[in-house]
Design an enzyme around this catalytic site. Structure first.
Site, PDB file in Angstrom:
ATOM      1  N   HIS A 270       0.829  -1.194   0.000  1.00 61.52           N
ATOM      2  CA  HIS A 270       0.000   0.000   0.000  1.00 61.52           C
ATOM      3  C   HIS A 270       0.872   1.256   0.000  1.00 61.52           C
ATOM      4  O   HIS A 270       0.716   2.142  -0.841  1.00 61.52           O
ATOM      5  CB  HIS A 270      -0.916  -0.027   1.227  1.00 61.52           C
ATOM      6  CG  HIS A 270      -1.841   1.143   1.335  1.00 61.52           C
ATOM      7  ND1 HIS A 270      -3.138   1.117   0.871  1.00 61.52           N
ATOM      8  CD2 HIS A 270      -1.658   2.384   1.844  1.00 61.52           C
ATOM      9  CE1 HIS A 270      -3.712   2.294   1.099  1.00 61.52           C
ATOM     10  NE2 HIS A 270      -2.829   3.087   1.693  1.00 61.52           N
ATOM     11  N   GLU A 271       1.799   1.315   0.939  1.00 56.95           N
ATOM     12  CA  GLU A 271       2.633   2.515   1.073  1.00 56.95           C
ATOM     13  C   GLU A 271       3.612   2.652  -0.103  1.00 56.95           C
ATOM     14  O   GLU A 271       3.961   3.764  -0.491  1.00 56.95           O
ATOM     15  CB  GLU A 271       3.379   2.522   2.414  1.00 56.95           C
ATOM     16  CG  GLU A 271       2.491   2.388   3.659  1.00 56.95           C
ATOM     17  CD  GLU A 271       1.388   3.446   3.767  1.00 56.95           C
ATOM     18  OE1 GLU A 271       1.483   4.478   3.090  1.00 56.95           O
ATOM     19  OE2 GLU A 271       0.413   3.198   4.512  1.00 56.95           O
TER      20      GLU A 271
END
Lengths: 506, 506
Positions: A270-271
């Site tokens: 995600h990051e």
């Protein structure tokens, strides 16, 4: 000599941006590196620097430089890139000058206190404790909307900070379409899950996974999909985040659970999605809106695309699952790839937004959007929130919320004054789906490339179509430009229907 | 209402100090954490912030606040603590305002280029490459002295930055005493070493020492001797340093050699000595000279006291050697404590200052002091440096320097514009010895306490006598106040004579 004032503006903006970069580093260090006892001094340094940034930013127009450029902009006397710089700077400047200094201070103080009280209220499962502070925040947010001005709903003035151009009405429109699809779809999946055997392939993964090995695996994946670790870092924090200090220095964090490697993996992917966006912003324009992300929704589309659309797909794991099995022979050698895929894509209604799957997640967001919109428009009273929350959870998910801590008190946002923020999570999913479908059309071989571990073309596509433009286009313009049509929930719905229909409803 | 202007000054100083703290963090992060590609952006941020700090500091007197307070100071109308704040602020301010903006910029640019050329020259062993830049720096430094003003030697104006109150003459006086002792003493030790068998106990330690274990051991020692790891960190860098962001956030670094655990250990102990000073400064006065270190020499006295006087002593290892043996049974189980002690205190003339022992170290410094003093006073020409260097090395150490890279080009200081800095290293040793002897008198049981691992009393003594005073006293005042006499090389000479006479000359 038309270019002189714009160059002076760029210089002033760059000077402010250096300080913003520094502020970001101070916050990163606070969360990742700082020794415990340094927190008071750090808070003071951050407050001091934040004050200086505000002062410096407001003073860019102290001699009328920005006002003059705005006039030129209105007379269409600026080049495209100059127009972006002036219009986007004006947008931020205009909002800031409309808010009286005293009001800003009062708000900052209220938010700081509300946050502390909220943490205590959640701990004690005591909504009443938080209620007066929530009411105060709502009052302040309505006042903020009054200062800023709005069309049909005061909520418009709030969401505009996070998703410029979106309004209560336009957000409601796309999210309502989604809701109409999701409610029956989730009910059908829930029913189907119940029919499945308790021994089915969607059981969780059990084992012990040392943090260092998880970190090594995550880093290998991050590198492989294109995150430049010479222009970024991955560290551990309680709450994962991505933070751009500069396109050449982007820092992401994750958190670990020694009995679940997918916990840290999901955060990293995600990051990394956010991080690729930050690394892809054009460094040569650093300091100007040309090197800033478009909106929170567009930012979120980048993280969601990697986390859900790509890293929860069969082709992705066709490439990475053997590597995961090699890193953690126990238990993965004995788990067939398809079972792993199913476990990873388990859908199940639950209380907690941050732990929910990619299907139910959006219903959590819609619920919050409806409530915060109601609070700001005055159709819902803060004191009724626990009741409203529980009844909506029953209606949307068919589940009974046992406590307010697991319900209305679970999220930090409202106590932090973030109203208008929640919808950007789901808008991110919608943008992601729409971009993803376009990307697939542009690259018919994409799934085969993913299965071979070739991620370069995806990164290039994202860079060319999205990252490198900074704020040159608004979110609405960008979507139309890239996909040929305005934002719609259609593609996300199609995606969910195809993927989860196949998994659960066949 | 006498207190108002002083409170306003404190506020302004605190605001500057917040920015200095932030600058320190930016530099720490650059050396410890920053991804490689971030370096250009970081350099720009640092330059921008440094410029702001200068601007803010100079503007503390824009309305005459400091000048008015200085007048009060001269009329003796201030309380003691206020007097310290005003006089020390005035000292820095006065120097800065005497240097024209243009000169400061020219110097900064020259230093930046000289540093790059020096690195290349050292790499290529080509002094001639560096020569024009060294000459330029000397010219600029003499000009700086002219701007600032001085008594009998322009060198006075330069050393004053690092060791306020010391002059060329007063420094030469104490260092000459030391030199007179050191030259024959080192010659006698060298002769004695030669007589010792090659199998003697002073051979090096051999083995493989994993970095993680070294770090764990170092951290244990750091904690034990009083470094607060909740108000500090220990990390790894190429060049070890200690850096105070705030008394509650002090960061030290070390470097590792996997075949020599004492390499990282020595750095850690040294930097912990600095770090204890930084943690011991009075946080309640943060931002004012009351919470700043006295001088580089006094700072160095704290690191040298721990590194040499304490951590290279028998009592220290009586406590820690069994722990070292437990951490690294191979090879230490087989090495008797006394052999370890002797290996650690090996004395041997060598080319490189940073690798030299605590006896010969000071002769390296004296050599540099004599040369830089000569360069500034015009009695030595830069072009003659290689010759001068070699002849002094021969005279002082009896060794022949093979190349300029291992000679006059080895240190970074002159290329960084640091002239007047070197003597503070040896002054640190002299201060350390003088403080140490006093401490021993005040605590007759000290060695027994050290041998039992009780370091609390030492930390308390240092805190009470040195750390907590910040700049309340000058270095000269502090030494007299604590030890009852002015700075002298007597105690350091006594210490060396006793310790190394016993080891080598008995």
């Amino acid at each position: 000599m038309n270019s002189k004032p714009i160059d002076e503006l760029k210089k002033r903006l760059r000077n402010v941006s250096h300080l913003v970069s520094i502020l970001n580093l101070l916050e990163w260090d606070r969360d990742v590196m700082m020794p415990k006892k340094g927190s008071d001094a750090r808070a003071a340094s951050i407050a001091h620097l934040a004050g200086m940034i505000h002062e410096k930013f407001v003073s860019i127009d102290s001699d009328g430089l920005l006002t003059d450029l705005k006039r030129k902009l209105d007379l269409k006397k600026l080049k495209d890139s100059e127009a972006t710089i002036v219009s986007e700077t004006w947008r931020t400047f205009d909002r800031q000058r409309k808010l009286p200094e005293k009001f800003v201070e009062e708000s900052a103080e209220a938010v700081s206190k509300a946050h502390t009280v909220w943490a205590e209220a959640r701990e004690k499962n005591d909504f009443k404790l938080f209620l007066p502070w929530l009411e105060k925040i709502i009052r302040l947010k309505r006042k903020e909307a009054d200062y800023v001005g709005y069309g049909s709903s005061p909520y418009d003035a709030l969401i505009d900070v996070f998703e410029p151009g979106m309004t209560a009405e336009s957000t409601a429109r796309v999210l309502n379409d989604l809701k109409k699809f999701l409610m029956p779809f989730i009910a059908r999946i829930a029913a189907s899950t119940k029919r499945m055997s308790a021994k089915g392939p969607t059981r969780g993964i059990k084992g012990h996974f040392p943090i260092e090995q998880q970190a090594a695996f995550n880093e290998m994946v991050a590198r492989k999909i294109g995150f430049d670790l010479e222009a970024g870092r991955i560290d551990a924090t309680t709450h994962p985040f991505a933070l751009g200090i500069h396109p050449t220095d982007v820092r992401i964090t994750t958190r670990y659970n020694e009995s679940d490697p997918l916990y840290s993996f999901a955060s990293v992917i995600h990051e990394v999605g956010h991080g690729l966006y930050e690394q892809g912003l054009p460094a040569e324009h650093f300091g100007t809106p040309l090197a800033e992300f478009v909106s929170l929704g567009i930012h979120e589309s980048q993280s969601r695309m990697w986390q859900n659309f790509i890293a929860q797909s069969r082709p992705f794991w066709r490439y990475f699952y053997p590597k995961l099995q090699k890193e953690f022979p126990k238990p993965f050698r004995k788990i067939p790839a398809e079972d792993f895929y199913r476990a990873m894509n388990k859908v199940e209604p639950s209380f907690i937004r941050t732990e929910s799957d990619e299907v139910t997640y959006n219903l959590h967001i819609i619920l919050r959007f409806e409530i915060e919109k109601g609070l700001i428009e005055g159709t819902i009273k803060a004191k009724d929130l626990p009741k409203v929350w529980k009844s909506k959870m029953k209606e949307y998910f068919g589940i009974k919320v046992p406590t307010d801590s697991l319900g209305v008190l679970q999220d930090v946002h409202w106590s932090s004054g973030l109203i208008g923020y929640f919808p950007t999570y789901s808008l991110g999913n919608l943008y992601a789906a729409q971009f993803f479908m376009r990307m697939k059309k542009d690259m018919p071989n994409m799934n085969r490339q993913i299965a071979k571990g070739e991620f370069g073309p995806i990164k290039s596509w994202l860079r060319k179509n999205i990252h490198m433009h900074g704020k040159t286009h608004t979110a609405a313009q960008l979507v139309e430009r890239v996909t040929g049509e305005p934002l719609t929930s259609k593609y996300f719905i199609n995606y969910l229907e195809a993927k989860y229909g196949n998994l659960y409803l066949k």
